[in-house]
Structure formats: structure tokens, C-alpha cells
Scaffold this motif. Sequence first.
Motif, mmCIF file in Angstrom:
data_model
loop_
_atom_site.group_PDB
_atom_site.id
_atom_site.type_symbol
_atom_site.label_atom_id
_atom_site.label_comp_id
_atom_site.label_asym_id
_atom_site.label_seq_id
_atom_site.Cartn_x
_atom_site.Cartn_y
_atom_site.Cartn_z
ATOM 1 N N GLU A 1 0.355 -1.193 0.099
ATOM 2 C CA GLU A 1 -0.015 -0.040 0.468
ATOM 3 C C GLU A 1 1.054 1.497 0.402
ATOM 4 N N PHE B 1 0.981 2.748 -6.286
ATOM 5 C CA PHE B 1 -0.033 2.166 -5.563
ATOM 6 C C PHE B 1 -0.657 2.688 -4.486
ATOM 7 N N VAL C 1 -4.694 1.770 -3.826
ATOM 8 C CA VAL C 1 -4.812 1.084 -3.672
ATOM 9 C C VAL C 1 -5.058 0.048 -1.960
ATOM 10 N N ILE D 1 -7.378 -7.659 -3.503
ATOM 11 C CA ILE D 1 -6.486 -6.443 -3.566
ATOM 12 C C ILE D 1 -8.129 -5.212 -4.319
ATOM 13 N N LEU E 1 -9.289 -1.794 -5.960
ATOM 14 C CA LEU E 1 -8.799 -1.088 -6.835
ATOM 15 C C LEU E 1 -9.800 0.150 -7.001
ATOM 16 N N SER F 1 -9.112 7.661 -11.341
ATOM 17 C CA SER F 1 -9.415 6.637 -12.196
ATOM 18 C C SER F 1 -9.949 6.420 -13.057
ATOM 19 N N TYR G 1 -5.023 2.139 -14.936
ATOM 20 C CA TYR G 1 -5.262 1.437 -13.635
ATOM 21 C C TYR G 1 -4.962 0.403 -13.052
ATOM 22 N N GLN G 2 -5.711 -0.531 -13.910
ATOM 23 C CA GLN G 2 -5.571 -1.869 -14.232
ATOM 24 C C GLN G 2 -4.438 -2.437 -14.723
ATOM 25 N N LEU H 1 -1.533 -2.479 -11.372
ATOM 26 C CA LEU H 1 -1.775 -3.323 -10.201
ATOM 27 C C LEU H 1 -1.709 -4.727 -10.886
#
Length: 300
Positions: A86, A91, A96, A110, A112, A118, A129-130, A133
Motif C-alpha cells: 500500500e 499504488f 490501492v 486487492i 482498486l 482513475s 490503472y488495472q 496493479l
Amino acid sequence: MASISLNQQTGGLCSGMTPLPEVQVAFNRFDAYGYVARRSLTTNAKSKRNQEPSMTTATGLSTTWFMRLMQAVSSTRLVSEKLKMELYPPFFLMRVKILSLKNSWRSVRIKLPLNTFSRNPGGVMFGGYQACLADPIAALACSRVFPGYSCWTRGMTLDLRKGGTGDLELRFEFPKELEDEIREELAAKGRSTPIFTYGFYLPDGTLCTSVTNTVAIRPKGYIGATSPPAESEFTAGKAVGIMEEKVREKVVGELVESKVGKDGIDRAGFRRVVDGMGMGWTDDQVDDLFDVLDKDGNGR
């Protein structure tokens, strides 16, 4: 005079075969390069650390003080794995939230969040963003399940099936069958390149985005590794080893150039050249060496 053959990890030099004349000439150069590199690094390591604001990693990349700070935070036991994730700057800015890390990263959840930053112009979760992560999760899991190996993302594809109209939950599972397959490959070959499938889910449990992630698992010190080196690799002793690997690469590059000329050679032709040199290398070792020498990635 020692002879050369390619070792499993990095295409390094070791004894055991009768040298060809051109190999002996290049190996003499290696002795000279190695002596200079070792002397320079061992006598000046302390002064260089005091003078330079950055250090060099095992892959030849320059790291700043902030990157070294993140390395230190990553290695400390005073901070939980959840908090480390985190607080990781990208992140942290994405807000996150780690919901669960179970069984040494074999099961990961996790959150998001969907927020002002975002959202894409269409009002749903930005695909970037996806991807950000999803990128390191499988490699991080492999590094925990298989400590002692360098693990990094070799490739990744995202299938954006639905718009992310709310907070998304990344769900990752490390299948027991795949873990067993990887262990067998590592025992047999010393390397593995598994493929993982996981995804992002909407609040109602619907699959929003499917992720296919390919991870490279290689021995520590692998010359083509793109993952950060272990903390101990920032010492002068490791720096000497790193320099020697680069010298080996240079020597083998000179050998190959003398055989193929300036126009380059494809992978199949490269194998024929290496086979003709009588080194007794395996196909995997030859492929590793080809990838190292193919700096521009054009397959020649």
C-alpha cells in the motif's frame, strides 16, 4: 590455460573443454579485462560510494537514493507485506487497498477504487490503472513461493470485458498444479516461464477484466533479469561479479562477431555457429546467449 563452456545460469565461463585458437585469444582478453575490473572495483568501491549519488544494479541500471530506500523498506520485517504494497508509491497514489494476502501470496485480494483520477473520459475505470496493479502480482507471488530466484513479468494481456463502473477487486490464485509443474521445471532446467490467469471483479462478483500474465523465473544473477537485485548485490563483491558477467558477454560477443560478420545472424544460424565451436552447450543455454547478444531485439 583454462577452456570455456557455458553454465546454466548466465552463459558464464568455466573449465572443462579444449579451447579453440580464437577462444584462447579472446579468453586472454578476458583475463586482462577481469583483472582491471576486479582491481578497480575492490580498491575504489568505498570512495565511489561516497562520491556518486547513484549505484548500479545487476542489470546495469542506475538507481537513485529513493529506489534504494524502497529496497530497504521491502526487505525490512518491521512493516507488514500488506503495508509495503500500500505504501509503494504508484499504488499509494492509486489508493490501492490490500484486502488479503494468504498462504505466502498463493491467494491475493486487492481493492482498486474508482475515483476522480482513475476514471477515463467514459466514466469507468481506466485500463491503465488495472494494468499497473495487475503487472507485478504474479511475479511477486512467484518470488515468495520460490525464494532464491529472480522473478519478473515477461508479458501480460488484459481482456477488458466490461466497463469498471465501480471499485474493482483483483483476485489472484496460485494453482497447486501449476506450482508443482514449476517446481519440476526448476529442478530439471533451473528456469521456468509459467502463465497465470486472474482478473478484476465488479462489486456484484461479475468478471470485469481477465488478465493473462507470463512470469520469467530465473536463477539469481541471471544476466537478462529485469527484476531488482537482492540487497546483498549492492556490495562491492557483487559488483565485481556483475562486471565479470559483462566481460564474459563482451568476449563471447567478439567470438560470434568473428564468425558471422556485420550483417548479423538469426537464431537458427547462431545455433549452428555455436555448435561448430564445439562447446557442448544445451539449446536453452544457446538461446539465453542469443537473447543477451540480441540487444536491439530484432532476432538477429
